[in-house]
Structures are given as structure tokens and as C-alpha cells.
Design a protein around this motif. Structure first.
Motif, PDB file in Angstrom:
ATOM      1  N   GLY A   1       0.815  -1.216   0.000  1.00  0.00           N
ATOM      2  CA  GLY A   1       0.000   0.000   0.000  1.00  0.00           C
ATOM      3  C   GLY A   1       0.842   1.256   0.000  1.00  0.00           C
TER       4      GLY A   1
ATOM      5  N   GLY B   1       0.147   2.315  -3.606  1.00  0.00           N
ATOM      6  CA  GLY B   1      -1.182   2.752  -3.207  1.00  0.00           C
ATOM      7  C   GLY B   1      -1.447   4.204  -3.541  1.00  0.00           C
TER       8      GLY B   1
ATOM      9  N   ASN C   1      -4.182   5.068   1.406  1.00  0.00           N
ATOM     10  CA  ASN C   1      -3.681   4.554   0.130  1.00  0.00           C
ATOM     11  C   ASN C   1      -4.170   3.133  -0.122  1.00  0.00           C
ATOM     12  OD1 ASN C   1      -2.390   6.800  -0.727  1.00  0.00           O
ATOM     13  ND2 ASN C   1      -0.325   6.067  -0.392  1.00  0.00           N
ATOM     14  N   GLY C   2      -4.256   2.352   0.946  1.00  0.00           N
ATOM     15  CA  GLY C   2      -4.732   0.985   0.813  1.00  0.00           C
ATOM     16  C   GLY C   2      -6.180   0.913   0.376  1.00  0.00           C
TER      17      GLY C   2
ATOM     18  N   THR D   1      -5.498  -6.435  -3.044  1.00  0.00           N
ATOM     19  CA  THR D   1      -5.748  -5.034  -2.698  1.00  0.00           C
ATOM     20  C   THR D   1      -7.126  -4.844  -2.062  1.00  0.00           C
ATOM     21  OG1 THR D   1      -6.660  -4.413  -4.877  1.00  0.00           O
ATOM     22  CG2 THR D   1      -4.261  -4.266  -4.593  1.00  0.00           C
TER      23      THR D   1
END
Length: 416
Positions: free
Chosen positions: A206, A210, A357-358, A400
Motif C-alpha cells: 500500500g 497505493g 492509500n490501501g 488489494t
């Protein structure tokens, strides 16, 4: 007959030839230096202290997944010769605005953490108050992004910052004398393979591809006029090389810290574990080097986050494109104001940015894979997208999604 024949028309060099690589290198380092930020350093330090040489396996796993993600996102954006938000809007009206909103919001929060990192870096390097260091760095980033010859200036500055970070970290990795053989063995045959190792891999994925990070270099190539199916090979090489550059920095930083913790130093008890590791490895010189690395990582990430986040909105209206410089300045100014006014510790901001971001990653990757699998006939101009790329992209997308579910819970817990 005496007339001088006209000069042949100038032909723009194709990206497929690595020798023309000013734009190629600039895009690669924009992505790499965006990924190598304060959160990158904090995460690597923490997981190395927790897992020891076993963290090498998580790094190798993360690099393989990062390549699968970036190969697909860069290939789709590059071949379509269109920025991600515009592609998303063509797939599903309004999806591009949603993606842009997620990227800008995540980039803004991430930028707060980046500016916090510039303050930490200048504090370690020169003894500056972290808030003053953040202000100075924000002004510098605005100046760099405001240069008229933005492309040339940005490319060269990011290359210098990236190479400088790697060189300094290599020195510390050598003097800390890490158990390299043990790290190599555990990268493929880890002594432990539990949930903590997998979560470490997920977290650094991430932080590497990410949010806005994976789009940074791809948008740079498109804006430089280097997209299109004819450049697919060079786009692929650039995307993979960017991940390798990031991976090299991760490995060197890991080895530098592993050498310290293997010697018995309890760095996690210090107020700034990363700085303590560099101090234990090379004394006062190591502390100054840490400051330089942290500041270079942070300020380059400020540039990358600002450049890429604004690139997600300027295509929506000509008025926005004409005022790109103003938008970048406002974006950095808001990030700085949040940092100066918030009572959050810098490390908390960095962790929050990584969690956001993940969440963003599966949305964008899912859209790009849909374009590759179902819309190549129109959005990619009939380009025959490699099926093997879609397969490894789909496998990475599932991971993800798992990351996003865990990140949502982590964000709620963080602010409690």
C-alpha cells in the motif's frame, strides 16, 4: 541549384529507445521518489525491528505484487494515452470524478505526513524546529513546481534526490554490517511465515503503489506526449524499473537497520527509531545522513503528491488546466496548514496516509483491469492486451481488496 535544401523535419525520439530517456527517467523517478517517503522509512524500520531477517521475504513478496499492479496501471494509461480519471469516466460516467476525489483527498492527507517528514529530516540534519523545516520545504516545493520549464526541472531534481537517497543509504548499510547471507536465505526460505509477515507485506504494498503513487509516473509520460501503443514496450520497462528502484532503496534501508538490530540495539525504544538506527550505525554522521535521507524522501514525496493529485483534476475543465500552478500552491498550502494546526504526532499522520492509500488502490486498479479486459477495442484503440497481464493483475486486485477492508478498520481505530 544553388539554394540550400531545407532541413529535414525534426522527429521526436521514441520512448522505445532508452537513449532518449530524459522523460523516461523523470517518470520513473517521479514514481519511485513518491513511494520513498517518510512512511516508507517508518514502515521499513518498524517491520525490520519486529521481524528481523524474515522481513526480507515480505519485501520480495511485495515487490512481485507491486510489479503486477504497476505493469497493468501504467500499460493501460500509457497505451490509452489518457489520464486515469478520463479513462474512468469513459468506463462509467462519474467514476473518474470519484477516483479523482479519492486521489486528491488521500494525496492531501499523505502530503501532511510528507511535510511532517521534511520537518523531522531538517531537525535531524540541521537542528531546525520541525514546523519551521516544514514551512521551508513547502516553499521550496512550490518553487520547484512553479518553474516555467517544469518538465526538465522536475525530472532532473527528482533524479538527483533519488540517486542521493540510495547512495547515502548504501553507505549506512555497509557500515552497519548486516547479516546479508541470512537475509538472502530468508527472502526465499523464511524461518517464520505467520500473519505478521503477510500483514507487513500488505502494508508496504500500500505504501509503494497505493493511492496516487502508481499513477505519478504514468501521468507524467502522458503529459509529456509519450503515450500510445507504439511505446508500450518502453512504458513496461519504465514501470518495472521504477518498482526495482524503489525495491533497491527498501532493501538497502532494511539492511542498514537489520545490521543495527542484529547487534542488539533497542531502537524501538527511542523517540525516532529510524534516526536512532542510523545513529547506532554511524554515530553523529549517521544521524546527519538520516536527516538528509528523510528530508530528500519527504520533499520529493511532497512534489510527487502535489503534481499527481492536481493532474487528476486539471482535465475536467480548461480553466483548471490554466491555473495548475495556483492549484498546486493551494494544495501544498492546505497540507501545510493542516500539519501546523493539527495536534497529531507525525508518525500518526504517516500511518493514516498509508491506510488511505490501501483503500484507494483497488478502486483504480479495478477500473484499469476492466479497460484492459473489456474495453481494449475502443479505449485502447484495438490494442491486444496480454492475457497474462490481466491474470496477474486480477490476482493482485484480490489482495488489494483485502488490504482495503483491513485499512478501513485501521483508520477508525487510529483516531480513537
Amino acid at each position: 541549384m544553388g539554394d540550400t535544401p531545407p532541413a529535414p523535419p525534426k522527429v521526436r525520439p521514441r520512448l522505445g529507445r532508452i537513449t532518449v530517456s530524459s522523460t523516461l527517467l523523470g517518470a520513473m523517478f517521479l514514481m519511485a521518489t513518491s513511494a520513498i517517503g517518510p512512511g516508507f522509512i517508518t514502515q521499513t524500520t518498524t517491520f525490520t525491528a519486529q521481524l528481523g531477517a524474515t522481513f526480507a521475504f515480505a519485501i520480495l513478496l511485495s515487490i512481485l505484487v507491486d510489479i503486477a499492479v504497476q505493469l497493468n496501471i501504467w500499460r493501460v494509461i500509457g497505451v490509452a494515452d489518457m489520464r486515469a480519471q478520463d479513462l474512468a469516466n469513459k468506463v462509467l460516467p462519474g467514476a473518474g470524478y470519484l477516483l479523482a476525489a479519492l486521489i486528491v483527498f488521500g494525496g492531501l492527507i499523505f502530503n501532511v505526513g510528507n511535510l511532517a517528514g521534511t520537518g523531522l529530516g531538517l531537525d535531524a540534519m540541521l537542528g531546525f524546529d520541525p514546523r519551521i523545516g516544514a514551512v521551508v520545504s513547502a516553499v521550496l516545493a512550490v518553487v520547484i513546481l512553479g518553474v516555467k520549464k517544469l518538465g526538465v526541472a522536475l525530472d532532473r531534481i527528482l533524479i538527483v534526490l533519488g540517486v542521493g537517497m540510495i547512495a547515502l543509504t548504501l553507505y549506512v548499510a555497509i557500515v552497519s554490517r548486516p547479516p546479508v547471507g541470512e537475509a538472502l536465505r530468508q527472502s526465499v526460505m523464511p524461518d517464520q511465515l505467520g500473519t505478521d509477515v503477510f500483514l507487513a507485506a500488505v502494508t508496504i504494498i500500500g505504501g509503494t503503489v497505493g493511492g496516487y503513487i502508481t499513477y505519478a509516473g504514468a501521468h507524467r509520460l502522458v503529459e509529456a506526449g509519450q503515450g500510445g501503443a507504439a511505446n508500450a514496450g518502453a512504458i513496461t520497462k519504465t514501470s518495472v524499473t521504477g518498482i526495482i528502484v524503489t525495491g533497491v532503496m527498501r532493501v538497502l534501508l532494511f539492511l542498514a537497520i537489520l545490521g543495527v538490530v542484529s547487534g542488539g540495539a533497542a531502537i524501538m525504544e527511542a523517540p525516532n527509531p529510524s534516526a536512532e538506527a542510523f545513529y547506532q550505525a554511524a554515530g553523529e554522521v549517521g544521524m546527519r545522513m538520516f536527516g538528509m535521507i528523510m528530508w530528500a524522501a519527504a520533499v520529493s514525496s511532497v512534489i510527487g503528491a502535489s503534481y499527481t493529485s492536481i493532474s487528476f483534476v486539471t482535465t475536467f475543465h480548461p480553466w483548471l488546466e490554466k491555473r495548475r500552478g495556483v492549484l498546486v500552491t493551494v494544495f501544498i498550502g492546505i497540507s501545510l496548514a493542516i500539519f501546523l494546526l493539527s495536534g497529531q504526532a507525525p508518525n500518526t499522520l504517516l500511518i493514516l496516509a498509508g491506510a488511505l492509500n490501501g483503500v484507494i488502490l483497488p478502486v483504480g486498479l479495478g477500473i484499469m483491469l476492466w479497460v484492459a479486459a473489456r474495453r481494449s477495442h475502443d479505449l485502447l484503440g484495438g490494442y491486444r492486451y496480454p492475457r497474462w497481464l490481466i491474470v496477474i493483475g486480477a490476482a493482485a486486485w484480490l489482495l488489494t481488496v483485502y488490504m482495503a477492508v483491513n485499512a478501513l478498520g485501521g483508520i477508525a481505530a487510529l483516531w480513537q
